[in-house]
Design a protein around this motif. Structure first.
Motif, mmCIF file in Angstrom:
data_model
loop_
_atom_site.group_PDB
_atom_site.id
_atom_site.type_symbol
_atom_site.label_atom_id
_atom_site.label_comp_id
_atom_site.label_asym_id
_atom_site.label_seq_id
_atom_site.Cartn_x
_atom_site.Cartn_y
_atom_site.Cartn_z
ATOM 1 N N LYS A 90 0.850 -1.183 0.000
ATOM 2 C CA LYS A 90 0.000 0.000 0.000
ATOM 3 C C LYS A 90 0.882 1.227 0.000
ATOM 4 O O LYS A 90 0.511 2.278 0.501
ATOM 5 C CB LYS A 90 -0.933 -0.038 1.206
ATOM 6 C CG LYS A 90 -0.214 -0.538 2.474
ATOM 7 C CD LYS A 90 -1.173 -1.242 3.448
ATOM 8 C CE LYS A 90 -0.523 -2.320 4.261
ATOM 9 N NZ LYS A 90 0.529 -1.873 5.189
ATOM 10 N N GLY A 91 2.079 1.051 -0.520
ATOM 11 C CA GLY A 91 3.007 2.167 -0.615
ATOM 12 C C GLY A 91 4.257 1.967 0.205
ATOM 13 O O GLY A 91 5.281 2.617 -0.022
ATOM 14 N N ALA A 420 -2.408 -1.048 -3.673
ATOM 15 C CA ALA A 420 -3.384 -0.260 -2.924
ATOM 16 C C ALA A 420 -2.910 1.176 -2.806
ATOM 17 O O ALA A 420 -1.747 1.433 -2.497
ATOM 18 C CB ALA A 420 -3.593 -0.850 -1.532
ATOM 19 N N GLY A 421 -3.821 2.095 -3.052
ATOM 20 C CA GLY A 421 -3.494 3.518 -2.945
ATOM 21 C C GLY A 421 -3.561 3.993 -1.511
ATOM 22 O O GLY A 421 -4.368 4.827 -1.146
ATOM 23 N N GLY A 422 -2.676 3.424 -0.679
ATOM 24 C CA GLY A 422 -2.638 3.778 0.741
ATOM 25 C C GLY A 422 -3.600 2.915 1.541
ATOM 26 O O GLY A 422 -4.506 2.274 0.995
ATOM 27 N N VAL B 95 7.814 7.544 -5.544
ATOM 28 C CA VAL B 95 6.488 6.979 -5.274
ATOM 29 C C VAL B 95 6.457 6.114 -4.025
ATOM 30 O O VAL B 95 7.419 5.431 -3.697
ATOM 31 C CB VAL B 95 5.969 6.140 -6.461
ATOM 32 C CG1 VAL B 95 5.958 6.974 -7.731
ATOM 33 C CG2 VAL B 95 6.777 4.866 -6.662
ATOM 34 N N GLN B 96 5.329 6.160 -3.353
ATOM 35 C CA GLN B 96 5.026 5.140 -2.347
ATOM 36 C C GLN B 96 3.794 4.392 -2.866
ATOM 37 O O GLN B 96 3.941 3.557 -3.746
ATOM 38 C CB GLN B 96 4.860 5.758 -0.966
ATOM 39 C CG GLN B 96 6.234 6.246 -0.433
ATOM 40 C CD GLN B 96 6.216 6.648 1.020
ATOM 41 O OE1 GLN B 96 5.421 6.198 1.815
ATOM 42 N NE2 GLN B 96 7.149 7.518 1.395
ATOM 43 N N CYS B 97 2.593 4.719 -2.368
ATOM 44 C CA CYS B 97 1.442 3.993 -2.931
ATOM 45 C C CYS B 97 1.252 4.342 -4.394
ATOM 46 O O CYS B 97 0.741 3.551 -5.167
ATOM 47 C CB CYS B 97 0.175 4.256 -2.129
ATOM 48 S SG CYS B 97 -0.706 5.764 -2.574
ATOM 49 N N GLY B 98 1.647 5.543 -4.781
ATOM 50 C CA GLY B 98 1.621 5.923 -6.185
ATOM 51 C C GLY B 98 0.314 6.505 -6.673
ATOM 52 O O GLY B 98 0.243 7.032 -7.792
ATOM 53 N N TYR B 99 -0.718 6.454 -5.860
ATOM 54 C CA TYR B 99 -2.047 6.837 -6.347
ATOM 55 C C TYR B 99 -2.134 8.319 -6.698
ATOM 56 O O TYR B 99 -2.839 8.702 -7.606
ATOM 57 C CB TYR B 99 -3.104 6.465 -5.310
ATOM 58 C CG TYR B 99 -4.512 6.519 -5.842
ATOM 59 C CD1 TYR B 99 -5.034 5.477 -6.596
ATOM 60 C CD2 TYR B 99 -5.322 7.632 -5.606
ATOM 61 C CE1 TYR B 99 -6.330 5.528 -7.099
ATOM 62 C CE2 TYR B 99 -6.619 7.690 -6.100
ATOM 63 C CZ TYR B 99 -7.117 6.638 -6.848
ATOM 64 O OH TYR B 99 -8.397 6.688 -7.342
ATOM 65 N N CYS B 134 0.720 9.709 1.443
ATOM 66 C CA CYS B 134 1.938 9.018 1.872
ATOM 67 C C CYS B 134 3.032 10.019 2.240
ATOM 68 O O CYS B 134 4.092 9.631 2.685
ATOM 69 C CB CYS B 134 2.445 8.093 0.779
ATOM 70 S SG CYS B 134 1.264 6.825 0.292
#
Ligand code: FES
Ligand code: FES
Lengths: 750, 153
Positions: A90-91, A420-422, B95-99, B134
């Motif tokens: 999730k990141g 997952a976006g967080g 990036v982390q979750c990237g969303y 994030c």
């Protein structure tokens, strides 16, 4: 054994109405030890017979595309190495971290390594701390450290054996480096891909030799890129939100504006007339509007007229709730920790030239608000099961809940885990909430795959918050400035109460996740008394990145600075005196202080503060520098973090987690709060639940303690000390302790 | 039928005029790189370029786009600034979750197209509308500076 537990859990089932039904007790015990019990948790019961598991995995690992899903690593003839992650990314970078462990023992070239999510399978992919498949509690690396090293080493041995057989040379003369298998004497070499098929036919070695850490070429190296760094910069990474199945429809759900409310009556005539709306269904969890696309679904929901039954709903606002908490705090609670006689020590300190310091701390409800709003796609299968596409965090729970709703076997529920976006804790629920909603809607509308989408408003108003907490603390130093007594009362909701976890997690009326970080305080103190009141409310609550430590570290560290000041001591020196039995905490504290230049005089209007804490077996210290302007407005300028998480797999990802954890901790301390008026949430979106933004973010410098200890986690431990370090920096300038969060309440940020 | 130009291609969509461009891209054209984060112009996840200008697709009714408007999304963004930004993002593992990152990148590209030497204040001003839960802000700032340097070289 595990199989038996899962079956038993499945039999016990989960209630379709989203009330919680029992997980089997033994499987939940392992889970809770890891998640809830805080310090020490990762050590207890950490081991399943790993050699067996690793061997089982490795047996199916080396070879051409094996259709069976029970894999950790696939070495394919195209020379790619795909590591299957049983944990959700999730990141936090876990896909990269897990792949690094395998690649190291396999001696793969990093460029040939890929990551993918393992299918949901409680037998092969259980989190060893939980007993079911799931991600949380910063456990992923610790959980996988042994099994993945063994899987990698077993696969390597099989590739070596295949090459030795092909060349007809002793295996001992064959070497592997960067994905190439060599025989130096005859100057021959083969790639993994060229050997994959032959290696797959060989027996799995029963014994493997793991590398000496000094020989690591990937683990602990700073220059390994994340496996998702390209797909997440060009828009190609697929999240559940991006799943598009043939004929897929979109659903949004109208939920009660008050927690605990239910549908009394619905007039859906206008909603049905909205172009694109296909169906409206009334469910125990709300009213679902199903439409051709998201926009139509949202418009359809706006056109609904729902009358809600508030008979069982929370009708209080948060001010009233807090007033009730304050009254409760006057009474003794259930004992969480006790030694010595704190009251006697206070009297003595007061009489003999010491100082007694008291304070109430208020922590608001907080939403997780992961960047990707919650959503899941569900397609029913002709056999009576379903496929779920989601950023699934507790696959084990979700499979069982979905199976219960559909009346099928858990194995008939296939989960396609997506990036997952967080999450920050939000996706890990004990009743699979949003996934259960999606399955219920799919069951009611079986004609096409259903995508349930939460809007941001649904998310902010939707509960499962970090609970509202009140802490009342009284502490004393004696005339020499030594901490002699600490008394702390914690009032708030337990998100374990009323769940299947209650029996294990709530001991003598105290939920361990409410008091972790307080009842086990590391600072040496001869008289300690921590108790708690558990308050009930229909408002739903949940763990939130770093769980109990989000509030216990804060009140402890802010109080410690007040005590240091009362004792006339330097905050770092004062802490170090009390951490003689905690070398790893003392180690990060010293490192952060040194790197930050602790002790240098600060210019007018600038302040420096410190905090140190252990969570999830990881040790972190923050030093924060702030500017307080003429109007009393605070800006966080710079933060120095030191972390000790044992053996580091990927230092750049640890660094990223410290940066992110720092932003998370400070960001919410600045302006984050969920409040309610007459039971209705006041915030709706990012215009009212105010997130940290670019201009709020300080420079962050991270220092990692070199360590050969077993690896622990980094996803959560960067959070607890960030905000109290800032509060202490402000205190050093203004002399005003910040005891009510967020800071915007005290007017120090706008 | 509404006609729009996305990444240089003319597309016809049969949707109401008030449908935001975000949902036209995501649900009608299956271009999912542009993200839904808030729907109310508060997070920047849906950032696209309309005629080169950073625009929140969630608050842009598709009917308001003129027939000559050119929409650029993360899937089609090109040019010197885009290349420099994406390379810097990859180099620094932002990036982390990237969303949020499609939106972050679109905002950063728009910033650097206009200003190849942004100050910290310029970066704050251009990027404050893009939320990253994030908190990858430290690296976003560093990557923008890195990309700016590449562009100036
Ligand atoms: S989705 Fe458009 S700004 Fe958030
Ligand atoms: S990388 Fe997760 S929200 Fe920005």
């Amino acid at each position: 054994m595990l199989h038996h537990l899962i079956r038993q859990a499945a039999r016990n089932g989960f209630a379709a109405d989203l009330s919680l039904a029992p997980l089997s007790a033994p499987s939940r015990r392992g889970f809770l030890k890891a998640i809830g019990a805080g310090a020490g948790a990762l050590v207890i019961g950490a081991h399943v017979p790993l050699p067996a598991l690793a061997a089982e995995a490795a047996a199916k690992t080396v070879g051409p595309a094996d259709p069976r899903p029970q894999l950790f690593v696939i070495v394919a003839p195209d020379n790619t190495v795909t590591v299957l992650a049983k944990h959700l990314d999730k990141g936090q970078g876990i896909v990269t971290g897990l792949a690094t462990i395998v690649a190291e023992e396999l001696d793969a070239d990093w460029a040939q390594v890929r990551g993918a999510f393992a299918p949901a399978d409680n037998k092969l992919y259980a989190n060893h701390f939980f007993g079911i498949q799931g991600t949380g509690g910063s456990t992923a690396i610790a959980n996988s450290w042994d099994e993945l090293r063994m899987a990698g080493a077993a696969a390597r041995a099989m590739l070596v054996a295949a090459a030795a057989a092909r060349w007809n040379v002793p295996a001992g003369e064959v070497t592997v480096s960067k994905g190439v298998v060599r025989h130096a004497a005859s100057n021959r070499s083969l790639t993994f891909g060229e050997l994959a098929e032959e290696a797959a036919k060989l027996p799995v070695p029963q014994q493997v030799k793991l590398k000496d850490p000094k020989d690591y070429v990937l683990i602990g190296k700073p220059d390994l890129h994340r496996l998702d760094h390209i797909s997440k910069t060009n828009g190609t990474a697929i999240f559940a939100m991006d799943i598009r199945r043939p004929d897929q429809v979109t659903a949004v759900l109208a939920r009660s504006p008050r927690f605990g409310g239910t549908v009394k009556s619905v007039d859906d005539a206008a909603a049905r007339k909205v172009p694109g709306v296909i169906e409206v269904v009334n469910l125990p969890v709300g009213v679902a509007v199903i439409a051709k696309n998201t926009w139509a679904a949202m418009k359809g929901r706006e056109a609904l007229t729902v009358t809600w039954d508030d008979a069982k709903a929370e009708m209080r606002g948060t001010d009233a709730m807090l007033a009730d908490y304050r009254k409760l705090a006057d009474q003794p609670g259930a004992v969480a920790a006790g030694k010595g006689d704190a009251d006697k020590a206070f009297a003595e300190a007061a009489a003999k030239g010491g100082h007694v310091v008291e304070g109430d701390f208020v922590f608001p409800y907080l939403a997780h608000a992961p960047m990707e709003p919650l959503n899941a796609v569900v397609a029913l299968t002709p056999e009576g099961g379903c496929t779920i596409w989601a950023g699934s965090q507790f696959q084990g729970v979700e499979q069982m809940v979905a199976a219960h709703i559909l009346g099928c076997k858990p194995e008939q529920v296939k989960i396609e885990t997506q990036w997952a976006g967080g999450s920050f804790g939000r996706r890990a629920t004990t009743n699979a909430d949003y996934i259960a909603e999606a399955v219920m809607i799919a069951k009611a509308y079986p004609k096409a795959p259903v995508h349930l989408v939460w809007t941001r408003e649904d998310d902010i108003k939707g509960g499962r918050y970090r609970p509202l907490f009140l802490h009342r603390i009284k502490a004393a130093v004696d005339a020499k400035g030594a901490l002699v007594a600490w008394k702390q009362r914690i009032v708030g909701q337990s998100f374990m109460a009323g769940t299947p976890f209650e029996a294990v997690m709530v001991k003598n009326g105290v939920d361990a996740t409410m008091v972790e970080g307080a009842s086990d305080m590391a600072y040496a103190v001869p008289n300690l008394a921590v108790d708690a009141h558990t308050v009930a409310s229909p408002v739903t609550t949940l763990w939130w990145r770093s769980v109990g430590h989000t509030h216990t570290a804060y009140s402890k560290e802010v109080m410690i600075d007040r005590l240091a000041k009362a004792a006339g001591k330097d905050p770092v020196a004062f802490r170090l005196e009390m951490l003689k039995d905690h070398p790893r905490l003392a180690g990060v504290l010293k490192l952060a202080a040194e790197k930050a230049g602790w002790g240098q005089p600060m210019p007018q209007g600038k302040g420096r503060g410190v905090a140190v804490h252990e969570s999830f077996n990881t040790y972190v210290a923050h030093v924060a520098d702030v500017t307080v302007d003429a109007k009393g407005q605070v800006k966080v300028d710079r933060v120095v973090v030191a972390i000790d998480c044992g053996q580091v797999i990927n230092p750049d990802i640890v660094k990223a987690q410290m940066e992110g954890g720092t932003g998370w901790g400070i960001g919410h301390a600045l302006r984050g709060e969920i409040t309610m008026t007459d039971g209705v949430v006041d915030q709706a979106n990012f215009d009212s639940y105010l997130p940290m933004r670019m201009s709020d973010m300080p420079a962050v410098e991270v220092h990692i303690v070199p360590s050969g200890e077993r690896p622990t986690g980094a996803g959560e431990p960067g959070v607890p000390t960030a905000a109290p370090a800032v509060a202490n920096a402000v205190f050093s300038v203004t002399g005003q302790p910040q005891q009510t969060l967020p800071f915007s309440r005290g007017g120090i940020v706008s | 039928m509404i006609s729009i130009n996305v990444n240089g291609e003319n597309r016809q969509v049969d949707v109401p005029e008030d449908m935001p461009l975000l949902w036209v891209l995501r649900d009608e054209l299956n271009m999912t790189g542009t993200k839904f984060g808030c729907g109310v112009a508060q997070c920047g996840a849906c950032t696209v370029h309309v005629d080169g200008t950073s625009t929140r697709a969630c608050q842009t009714p598709v009917g308001m786009l003129g027939p000559d408007s050119k929409v650029t999304t993360i899937e089609g963004v090109k040019g010197k600034a885009a290349q420099a930004v994406q390379a810097a993002w990859q180099k620094l593992d932002v990036v982390q979750c990237g969303y949020c990152q499609s939106g972050q990148i679109m905002s950063a590209v728009a910033l650097l197209t206009d200003n190849q030497n942004p100050t910290d204040q310029d970066i704050d001003a251009a990027m404050d509308g893009n939320v990253c839960r994030c908190a990858t802000y430290v690296r976003i700032r560093a990557a923008i500076k890195d990309a700016a340097q590449t562009m100036r070289a």
